[in-house]
Design an enzyme around this catalytic site. Structure first.
Site, PDB file in Angstrom:
ATOM      1  N   SER A 149      53.662  71.340  23.735  1.00 44.28           N
ATOM      2  CA  SER A 149      55.081  70.780  24.211  1.00 44.28           C
ATOM      3  C   SER A 149      55.179  70.020  25.246  1.00 44.28           C
ATOM      4  O   SER A 149      54.106  70.063  26.251  1.00 44.28           O
ATOM      5  CB  SER A 149      55.821  72.553  24.662  1.00 44.28           C
ATOM      6  OG  SER A 149      56.907  72.208  25.156  1.00 44.28           O
ATOM      7  N   TYR A 163      56.100  80.288  29.518  1.00 42.34           N
ATOM      8  CA  TYR A 163      55.713  79.363  28.371  1.00 42.34           C
ATOM      9  C   TYR A 163      55.160  78.286  28.825  1.00 42.34           C
ATOM     10  O   TYR A 163      54.250  77.679  28.196  1.00 42.34           O
ATOM     11  CB  TYR A 163      56.856  79.258  27.821  1.00 42.34           C
ATOM     12  CG  TYR A 163      56.878  78.090  26.658  1.00 42.34           C
ATOM     13  CD1 TYR A 163      56.534  78.551  25.338  1.00 42.34           C
ATOM     14  CD2 TYR A 163      57.657  77.117  26.666  1.00 42.34           C
ATOM     15  CE1 TYR A 163      56.441  77.608  24.265  1.00 42.34           C
ATOM     16  CE2 TYR A 163      57.331  75.888  25.915  1.00 42.34           C
ATOM     17  CZ  TYR A 163      56.800  76.259  24.570  1.00 42.34           C
ATOM     18  OH  TYR A 163      56.899  75.323  23.511  1.00 42.34           O
ATOM     19  N   LYS A 167      51.347  76.502  27.962  1.00 47.51           N
ATOM     20  CA  LYS A 167      51.321  74.986  27.406  1.00 47.51           C
ATOM     21  C   LYS A 167      50.395  74.115  28.149  1.00 47.51           C
ATOM     22  O   LYS A 167      49.719  73.282  27.612  1.00 47.51           O
ATOM     23  CB  LYS A 167      52.669  74.702  27.011  1.00 47.51           C
ATOM     24  CG  LYS A 167      53.062  75.467  25.783  1.00 47.51           C
ATOM     25  CD  LYS A 167      52.559  75.285  24.486  1.00 47.51           C
ATOM     26  CE  LYS A 167      53.351  76.062  23.335  1.00 47.51           C
ATOM     27  NZ  LYS A 167      52.514  76.242  22.161  1.00 47.51           N
TER      28      LYS A 167
END
Length: 283
Positions: A149, A163, A167
């Site tokens: 991402s 999150y 990533k």
């Protein structure tokens, strides 16, 4: 069906919807035998149905249902693939999420159970699945593609902090692993999407198309003026997995974001972290 992945065998995790589904269908159309995976039976079957509807023989598709965080599911993914197709050429580590479905929490309000969930799904499961697949990928001189991402980049994504941490770690794993195994004939790369229209928005309680459209129409967020579709990302994954055209790309994290990360970084960091309704992509 002939194509650039003719006679190749691919595992695509998280392929019951969204980007993973698009990848699985595209690879099957391009000649690959595919193992698809997901947690929701009806969604997983829909992916299988779409592959068969595209003219692919049903025996060229293996279906594995389960939570990828479980070692038993990872072992089943690999074993069913080997039992059915006899080898593994391509591993697409696509499965991931921004938090437990409908948890209603974001940023630093997320608890440690959320933290553990994200690291187990977005990072640990990738590492452990890759580890058990690696001997077979070395044997086939294969390819590994991670779905990361733009949240992995050095921007303060405050409402997606855990999150983004997973990533960022995944990108570092991609680079390190790529160096480790390239002399064994295995290439490792990553695709880092921006705003993509997928169910990830809905899983956080929002309207996917409305959110993606609002993000994409704002020139301060997506200069290109439109959001990506899962097919757009699948095409990039296919490029990275096709050694004929991308053989000299090793350990690269390829940003696919319509220009999002070209914007002012201080401003952009706030845009990315506007809340559950703007989760910056679909990985």
């Amino acid at each position: 069906m002939s194509g650039r992945f003719q006679d190749k065998v691919a595992i695509v995790t998280g392929s019951s919807n969204g980007i993973g589904r698009a990848i699985a269908i595209l690879f099957a159309k391009e000649g690959a035998k595919v193992t698809i995976h997901g947690r929701v039976e009806k969604d997983l079957q829909e992916t299988a149905n779409q592959i068969v509807s595209a003219g692919i023989l049903s025996e060229n598709v293996v279906v594995v249902k389960g939570d990828l965080r479980e070692d038993s599911v990872q072992k089943e993914l690999l074993q069913k693939t080997l039992d059915t197709f006899g080898k593994l050429d391509i591993l697409i580590n696509n499965a991931g999420g921004v938090g437990p479905d409908m948890c209603g929490r974001k940023g630093f309000d997320m608890n440690m159970e959320d933290y553990d969930y994200l690291f187990d799904l977005n990072l640990r499961a990738v590492v452990t699945l890759t580890n058990i697949c690696m001997p077979h990928l070395i044997k086939s001189k294969g390819e590994i593609i991670m779905n990361s991402s733009i949240s992995a980049l050095p921007l303060a994504t405050t409402t997606l902090v855990y999150y983004a941490m997973t990533k960022s770690a995944l990108d570092q794993y991609t680079r390190a692993l790529a160096i480790q195994v390239i002399r064994d004939g295995v290439r490792v790369n990553s695709v880092n999407p921006g705003v993509v229209l997928t169910k990830i928005f809905e899983k956080q309680g929002g309207n996917a198309e409305k959110i993606a459209t609002a993000l994409a129409m704002d020139p301060l967020i997506v200069p290109a003026g439109y959001y990506a579709t899962p097919q757009d990302i699948a095409e990039v994954v296919a490029f990275l997995a096709d050694r004929k055209v991308s053989h000299y790309i090793v350990g690269h994290c390829l940003v696919v974001d319509g220009g999002n990360t070209l914007m002012n970084k201080n401003l952009n960091s706030e845009i990315i972290g506007l809340g559950n309704s703007t989760t910056n992509g679909a990985v």
